[in-house]
Motif scaffolding. Structure first.
Motif, PDB file in Angstrom:
ATOM      1  N   ARG A 240       0.565  -1.002  -0.082  1.00 51.54           N
ATOM      2  CA  ARG A 240       0.246   0.119   0.200  1.00 51.54           C
ATOM      3  C   ARG A 240       1.033   0.850   0.056  1.00 51.54           C
ATOM      4  N   TYR A 241       1.947   1.269   0.676  1.00 51.42           N
ATOM      5  CA  TYR A 241       3.385   2.326   1.027  1.00 51.42           C
ATOM      6  C   TYR A 241       3.552   2.691  -0.657  1.00 51.42           C
ATOM      7  N   VAL A 242       3.672   1.549  -1.479  1.00 52.34           N
ATOM      8  CA  VAL A 242       4.418   1.445  -2.569  1.00 52.34           C
ATOM      9  C   VAL A 242       4.047   2.459  -3.664  1.00 52.34           C
ATOM     10  N   ASP A 243       2.376   1.313  -3.205  1.00 51.65           N
ATOM     11  CA  ASP A 243       1.089   2.018  -4.564  1.00 51.65           C
ATOM     12  C   ASP A 243       1.240   3.329  -3.963  1.00 51.65           C
ATOM     13  N   LEU A 244       0.960   4.106  -2.988  1.00 49.46           N
ATOM     14  CA  LEU A 244       0.620   5.417  -3.021  1.00 49.46           C
ATOM     15  C   LEU A 244       1.854   6.565  -2.621  1.00 49.46           C
ATOM     16  N   LEU A 245       3.088   6.271  -2.301  1.00 49.46           N
ATOM     17  CA  LEU A 245       4.555   6.831  -3.218  1.00 49.46           C
ATOM     18  C   LEU A 245       4.439   6.662  -4.841  1.00 49.46           C
ATOM     19  N   GLU A 246       3.675   6.097  -5.313  1.00 50.56           N
ATOM     20  CA  GLU A 246       3.784   5.769  -6.996  1.00 50.56           C
ATOM     21  C   GLU A 246       3.304   6.805  -7.553  1.00 50.56           C
ATOM     22  N   LYS A 247       1.595   7.003  -7.286  1.00 49.13           N
ATOM     23  CA  LYS A 247       0.815   7.612  -7.715  1.00 49.13           C
ATOM     24  C   LYS A 247       0.940   9.056  -6.921  1.00 49.13           C
ATOM     25  N   ALA A 248       1.764   9.468  -6.162  1.00 44.12           N
ATOM     26  CA  ALA A 248       2.852  10.970  -5.547  1.00 44.12           C
ATOM     27  C   ALA A 248       3.361  11.137  -6.501  1.00 44.12           C
ATOM     28  N   PHE A 249       4.284  10.366  -7.582  1.00 39.43           N
ATOM     29  CA  PHE A 249       5.383  10.681  -7.995  1.00 39.43           C
ATOM     30  C   PHE A 249       6.514  10.542  -7.628  1.00 39.43           C
ATOM     31  N   VAL A 250       6.604  10.151  -6.503  1.00 37.15           N
ATOM     32  CA  VAL A 250       8.440   9.842  -6.086  1.00 37.15           C
ATOM     33  C   VAL A 250       8.571   8.539  -6.208  1.00 37.15           C
ATOM     34  N   ILE A 251       8.080   7.436  -6.512  1.00 35.46           N
ATOM     35  CA  ILE A 251       8.610   6.489  -7.343  1.00 35.46           C
ATOM     36  C   ILE A 251       7.853   5.900  -8.437  1.00 35.46           C
ATOM     37  N   LYS A 252       8.617   4.724  -8.948  1.00 34.33           N
ATOM     38  CA  LYS A 252       7.979   4.223 -10.506  1.00 34.33           C
ATOM     39  C   LYS A 252       8.163   3.095 -10.291  1.00 34.33           C
ATOM     40  N   THR A 253       6.957   1.747 -10.354  1.00 37.16           N
ATOM     41  CA  THR A 253       7.205   0.434  -9.740  1.00 37.16           C
ATOM     42  C   THR A 253       7.550  -0.470 -11.311  1.00 37.16           C
ATOM     43  N   VAL A 254       8.521  -1.241 -11.755  1.00 34.19           N
ATOM     44  CA  VAL A 254       8.519  -1.943 -12.821  1.00 34.19           C
ATOM     45  C   VAL A 254       8.342  -3.515 -12.401  1.00 34.19           C
ATOM     46  N   VAL A 255       6.925  -3.739 -13.573  1.00 37.38           N
ATOM     47  CA  VAL A 255       7.565  -5.257 -13.388  1.00 37.38           C
ATOM     48  C   VAL A 255       8.325  -6.328 -14.238  1.00 37.38           C
ATOM     49  N   GLY A 256       8.312  -7.433 -13.965  1.00 40.98           N
ATOM     50  CA  GLY A 256       9.182  -7.869 -15.204  1.00 40.98           C
ATOM     51  C   GLY A 256       8.237  -8.407 -16.407  1.00 40.98           C
ATOM     52  N   TYR A 257       9.054  -8.746 -17.630  1.00 43.25           N
ATOM     53  CA  TYR A 257       8.002  -9.389 -18.441  1.00 43.25           C
ATOM     54  C   TYR A 257       7.676 -10.479 -18.585  1.00 43.25           C
ATOM     55  N   SER A 258       6.655 -10.869 -19.241  1.00 43.38           N
ATOM     56  CA  SER A 258       6.699 -12.183 -19.364  1.00 43.38           C
ATOM     57  C   SER A 258       5.441 -12.852 -20.565  1.00 43.38           C
ATOM     58  N   ARG A 259       5.859 -13.792 -21.137  1.00 46.56           N
ATOM     59  CA  ARG A 259       4.706 -14.734 -21.996  1.00 46.56           C
ATOM     60  C   ARG A 259       4.293 -16.094 -21.601  1.00 46.56           C
ATOM     61  N   ASN A 260       4.393 -15.820 -20.434  1.00 46.10           N
ATOM     62  CA  ASN A 260       3.751 -16.854 -19.000  1.00 46.10           C
ATOM     63  C   ASN A 260       5.093 -18.271 -19.731  1.00 46.10           C
ATOM     64  N   LEU A 261       5.745 -17.954 -19.997  1.00 45.12           N
ATOM     65  CA  LEU A 261       7.258 -19.206 -20.502  1.00 45.12           C
ATOM     66  C   LEU A 261       7.333 -19.090 -18.413  1.00 45.12           C
ATOM     67  N   ARG A 262       7.271 -20.520 -18.247  1.00 47.38           N
ATOM     68  CA  ARG A 262       7.443 -21.364 -16.842  1.00 47.38           C
ATOM     69  C   ARG A 262       8.719 -20.559 -16.007  1.00 47.38           C
ATOM     70  N   LYS A 263       9.567 -20.751 -16.581  1.00 44.28           N
ATOM     71  CA  LYS A 263      10.756 -20.113 -16.349  1.00 44.28           C
ATOM     72  C   LYS A 263      11.544 -18.550 -16.231  1.00 44.28           C
ATOM     73  N   GLU A 264      10.420 -17.469 -16.435  1.00 42.83           N
ATOM     74  CA  GLU A 264      10.307 -16.106 -16.684  1.00 42.83           C
ATOM     75  C   GLU A 264       9.546 -15.744 -15.450  1.00 42.83           C
ATOM     76  N   ILE A 265      10.714 -15.095 -15.191  1.00 43.15           N
ATOM     77  CA  ILE A 265      10.151 -14.341 -13.084  1.00 43.15           C
ATOM     78  C   ILE A 265       9.093 -12.876 -14.164  1.00 43.15           C
ATOM     79  N   SER A 266       8.409 -13.064 -12.395  1.00 45.22           N
ATOM     80  CA  SER A 266       7.483 -11.939 -13.266  1.00 45.22           C
ATOM     81  C   SER A 266       6.145 -11.236 -12.312  1.00 45.22           C
ATOM     82  N   LYS A 267       6.947 -12.025 -10.975  1.00 42.57           N
ATOM     83  CA  LYS A 267       5.860 -11.156  -9.755  1.00 42.57           C
ATOM     84  C   LYS A 267       6.850 -10.505  -9.114  1.00 42.57           C
TER      85      LYS A 267
END
Length: 387
Positions: A240-267
């Protein structure tokens, strides 16, 4: 640096503000990033138009524009061509009241600014569905600063941008001590203000501790579970804190790219700071690059943010990710635009890197490029590949 620096999005805002279809212009951005200056510059070129300027910090204005009273509002705006509301998130029920203005004054053009997307976004978008054009103003971008001087000057000042960021107030100062002092004051006076004022957070020290932990982890994957253990908070609260900080333009969250390959890390996520001067102020570290152990992380953060400014300023809807396999193969940055996939590795030196074999095998249609000290300027300045 006391002269006005042209902002890339100014012409886009002006066209939307004066053109058809008529919609409300919403300009978001961090505090002290130049939203008011930009809006005033736009209206300076409309000398033949009547502009009503409203400061939402002034209580009588707030009462009128939160009243939902059409008669009161009409008395205030009648006869004006344009309405400019600064810091609109301070006005209760701003979305409903803007809807009243939009629906009942068809000749009135409206521009509002907001320093945080927290409350403003939540209370504007639902009542104003289909009635807005939205823009985001960043700290100065490479494109804006090179237009003012030249690319060679910007390149020569690379270390300055990586240490002190690109807030307008920072660039007005000439020496490193003054820049660091300004950033320290900015961080303590404004950084937490939107989050603390516009949410129910009471543990402000925990928020500061979280930001410092995130500041030490730029360029690395972040575990919310681990952050929670270090802070004595549950994982949901950290998220929740991270989400609020992102909405306040302090930080930006980036997720892992995946097309559902089992070995790819996306979480897992990576966290970048929207301005490196703020990040360095949080850890109180402005040492030269040759005396730091975080130069690689700074370089990755810098390139990500400058690329994001370029894309956002030109309204290019490219998705941004990192990529990693459980085997350890990884790319710092992945960009997807209209079905085209591009991978990038960031190297602060002048060396090139090869794409992991798994990248080519999994995504044979994707491109790959190393971005280093020799070729980085086109990456943050040019949009030709999106034409």
């Amino acid at each position: 640096m006391n002269t006005f620096v042209s902002r890339t999005i100014e012409d886009q805002i002006r066209r939307r503000l004066t053109g058809e279809p008529r919609k409300i212009i919403i300009l978001y951005g961090q505090r002290q990033v130049g939203k008011t200056t930009l809006a005033q510059h736009i209206f300076q070129n409309m000398a033949d138009q009547k502009v009503l300027r409203i400061n939402a910090d002034f209580n009588p204005h707030t009462e009128i524009f939160s009243s939902r009273d059409l008669a009161k509002i009409r008395l205030f705006v009648a006869g004006f061509d344009y309405l400019f509301i600064d810091e609109a998130q301070r006005i209760p029920d701003i979305g409903i009241n803007l809807k009243i203005l939009y629906d009942n004054f068809p000749n009135l053009r409206i521009l509002v600014t907001g320093s945080s997307s927290l409350d403003l976004a939540n209370r504007i978008h639902e009542p104003l569905t289909g009635r807005t054009w939205t823009f985001r103003l960043h700290p100065f971008s490479a494109e804006e600063l090179t237009a003012r001087s030249n690319a060679l000057d910007y390149h020569d000042r690379l270390e300055e941008w990586m240490l002190f960021g690109a807030y307008p107030g920072v660039l007005e100062l000439e020496n490193h001590k003054d820049k660091a002092t300004f950033l320290g004051e900015l961080t303590h006076a404004y950084l937490y203000k939107d989050v603390l004022e516009l949410s129910s957070i009471r543990q402000s020290q925990k928020l500061r501790d979280l930001l410092r932990l995130l500041a030490f982890q730029i360029g690395s994957e972040v575990s919310f579970n681990e952050l929670g253990r270090q802070l004595g908070l549950d994982t949901a609260t950290v998220q929740r804190y991270v989400d609020l900080l992102e909405k306040a333009f302090v930080i930006k969250t980036v997720v892992g790219y995946s097309r559902n390959l089992r070995k790819e890390i996306s979480k897992k996520q990576k966290i970048y700071f929207q301005d490196l001067g703020v990040r360095n102020a949080l850890i109180e570290k402005f040492a030269p690059l040759n005396m730091r152990d975080d130069t690689g992380g700074l370089w990755e953060n810098f390139l990500f943010v400058e690329r994001s400014k370029l894309l956002d300023n030109h309204q290019i809807r490219a998705s941004r990710f990192f990529w990693r396999l459980q085997t350890g193969a990884e790319l710092d940055y992945v960009e997807e635009y209209e079905g085209k996939l591009a991978g990038f590795e960031f190297k602060f030196g002048n060396k090139s890197a090869k794409a992991p074999q798994a990248w080519h095998e999994t995504y044979p249609e994707a491109s790959f490029q190393t971005i280093n000290r020799e070729n980085w300027l086109p990456f943050v300045l040019e949009t030709a590949e999106f034409a």
